[in-house]
Design a protein around this motif. Structure first.
Motif, short mmCIF file in Angstrom:
data_model
loop_
_atom_site.label_atom_id
_atom_site.label_comp_id
_atom_site.label_asym_id
_atom_site.label_seq_id
_atom_site.Cartn_x
_atom_site.Cartn_y
_atom_site.Cartn_z
N LEU A 279 0.83 -1.21 0.00
CA LEU A 279 0.00 0.00 0.00
C LEU A 279 0.86 1.25 0.00
O LEU A 279 0.48 2.28 -0.57
N GLY A 280 2.01 1.18 0.70
CA GLY A 280 2.89 2.33 0.80
C GLY A 280 2.38 3.41 1.74
O GLY A 280 2.63 4.60 1.53
N VAL A 281 1.67 2.99 2.80
CA VAL A 281 1.14 3.96 3.77
C VAL A 281 1.90 3.85 5.09
O VAL A 281 2.53 2.82 5.37
N PRO A 282 1.87 4.91 5.91
CA PRO A 282 2.54 4.85 7.22
C PRO A 282 2.03 3.67 8.05
O PRO A 282 0.82 3.41 8.09
N GLY A 283 2.95 2.98 8.69
CA GLY A 283 2.60 1.86 9.56
C GLY A 283 2.64 0.50 8.90
O GLY A 283 2.76 -0.52 9.57
N GLU A 284 2.57 0.46 7.56
CA GLU A 284 2.55 -0.82 6.86
C GLU A 284 3.85 -1.59 7.09
O GLU A 284 3.83 -2.78 7.45
N LYS A 285 4.96 -0.93 6.88
CA LYS A 285 6.26 -1.56 7.06
C LYS A 285 6.58 -1.77 8.54
O LYS A 285 7.05 -2.83 8.95
N GLU A 286 6.27 -0.76 9.34
CA GLU A 286 6.64 -0.80 10.77
C GLU A 286 5.89 -1.90 11.52
O GLU A 286 6.43 -2.51 12.45
N LEU A 287 4.64 -2.19 11.11
CA LEU A 287 3.83 -3.17 11.83
C LEU A 287 3.70 -4.50 11.06
O LEU A 287 2.86 -5.33 11.40
N ALA A 288 4.54 -4.68 10.03
CA ALA A 288 4.55 -5.97 9.31
C ALA A 288 4.90 -7.09 10.27
O ALA A 288 5.85 -7.00 11.04
N GLY A 289 4.08 -8.14 10.25
CA GLY A 289 4.29 -9.25 11.17
C GLY A 289 3.72 -9.01 12.55
O GLY A 289 3.76 -9.89 13.41
#
Length: 308
Positions: free
Chosen positions: A120-130
């Protein structure tokens, strides 16, 4: 391993296209190696149930179908290397496939590396993966038992994710940026008849928020501009696929999305290099068509080698 290992055919990718190609080339007595960076099966192995593959009157689990294909291919002699491909060097008569575990050389290569989930490329997507953000309901479904979750997307992938996760979650929201679905009618009917599933139309996810895990989504209605917050314990991203072709740039012709351009023989613009399955431009991304692509690529690779 020595500096390089010589084969007749190198297959990159172990999904249905790669496994079928390997079955055909090995049955033709061509020395074949299949290189896969992770587990064989690709996205097929993640499918909770496949009910449209010919020959199975009852649905079959994607992992089980993967195992059957893998056993059939290796029965005829396909070798398997678990390694990531970093480059292909075209020397004309031979091509060298460079991987994290060494080099492999062959006159013919079949690229069947599939695709990965679009972000998606939105804030939180990468940080909360898993930690509440998932790209695979089959893999992670049990972690969301009795939780409220969201699925983002409107295609077959999104609806498959939603119907699977509804076995575990207490509530499933499907968030779609349009007011109509791209998924097949059968899947739409199945999803809309599930009492646990509710649709949120014409809406984008602006951010995924939470301290240690996903706690809520920031949403925006793209028609009215209205912003809202949706409390959820998890979110599954299913907004399309990106071909795994970064290592092919400058080698073969690709379209604007990064998919490999082929003709109806699965030939690329480089003699001896073929592409099959999801990695190919205009693929309809079905297990059965990927298998057909793999068989076609294998047959024409065999003819190419024989002529050489």
């Amino acid at each position: 391993m020595s500096t390089s290992s010589q084969y007749d055919v190198i297959i990159i990718g172990g999904g249905p296209a790669g496994l079928t190609a390997g079955l055909y080339t090995s049955r033709a007595k061509l020395k074949t190696i299949l290189i896969e960076g992770s587990a064989v099966g690709g996205r097929m192995a993640e499918a909770w149930e496949i009910e449209n593959y010919p020959g199975f009157t009852e649905s079959i689990n994607g992992y089980d179908l993967t195992q059957k294909m893998y056993e059939q291919a290796t029965k005829f002699g396909v070798e398997h290397a678990q390694s990531s491909v970093t480059a292909i060097i075209n020397d004309g008569a031979n091509k060298t496939v460079t991987t994290t575990s060494g080099d492999y050389v062959a006159p013919a290569i079949i690229i069947a590396g599939g695709s990965e989930r679009r972000k998606l490329g939105v804030p939180g997507e990468k940080e909360l993966a898993g930690r509440g953000v998932s790209f695979c309901a089959t893999c992670d479904g049990p972690f969301f038992r009795d939780k409220v979750v969201a699925v983002v997307g409107g295609g077959n992938g999104a609806l498959n994710e939603a119907t699977h996760i509804s076995h575990f979650a207490s509530k499933v929201y499907i968030i779609h940026r349009r007011d109509t679905l791209r998924a097949t009618p059968v899947l739409q009917e199945k999803t809309k008849s599930d009492p646990k599933i509710e649709f949120i139309w014409n809406t984008d996810v602006e951010a995924i928020e939470g301290e240690d895990t996903v706690e809520h989504l920031k949403l925006k209605n793209i028609r009215t501009g209205e912003e809202s917050t949706l409390p959820v314990g998890g979110v599954f991203i299913a907004v399309g696929l990106v071909p795994n072709t970064d290592y092919l740039k400058g080698l073969v012709e690709m379209d604007s999305s990064g998919a490999v351009v082929t003709n109806d023989k699965m030939e690329t613009n480089v003699p001896g290099i073929y592409a099959a399955g999801d990695v190919r431009a205009n693929s309809v991304r079905q297990v059965v068509t990927a298998a057909g692509d793999g068989a076609t690529a294998a047959i024409y690779a065999q003819k190419y080698i024989a002529e050489k």
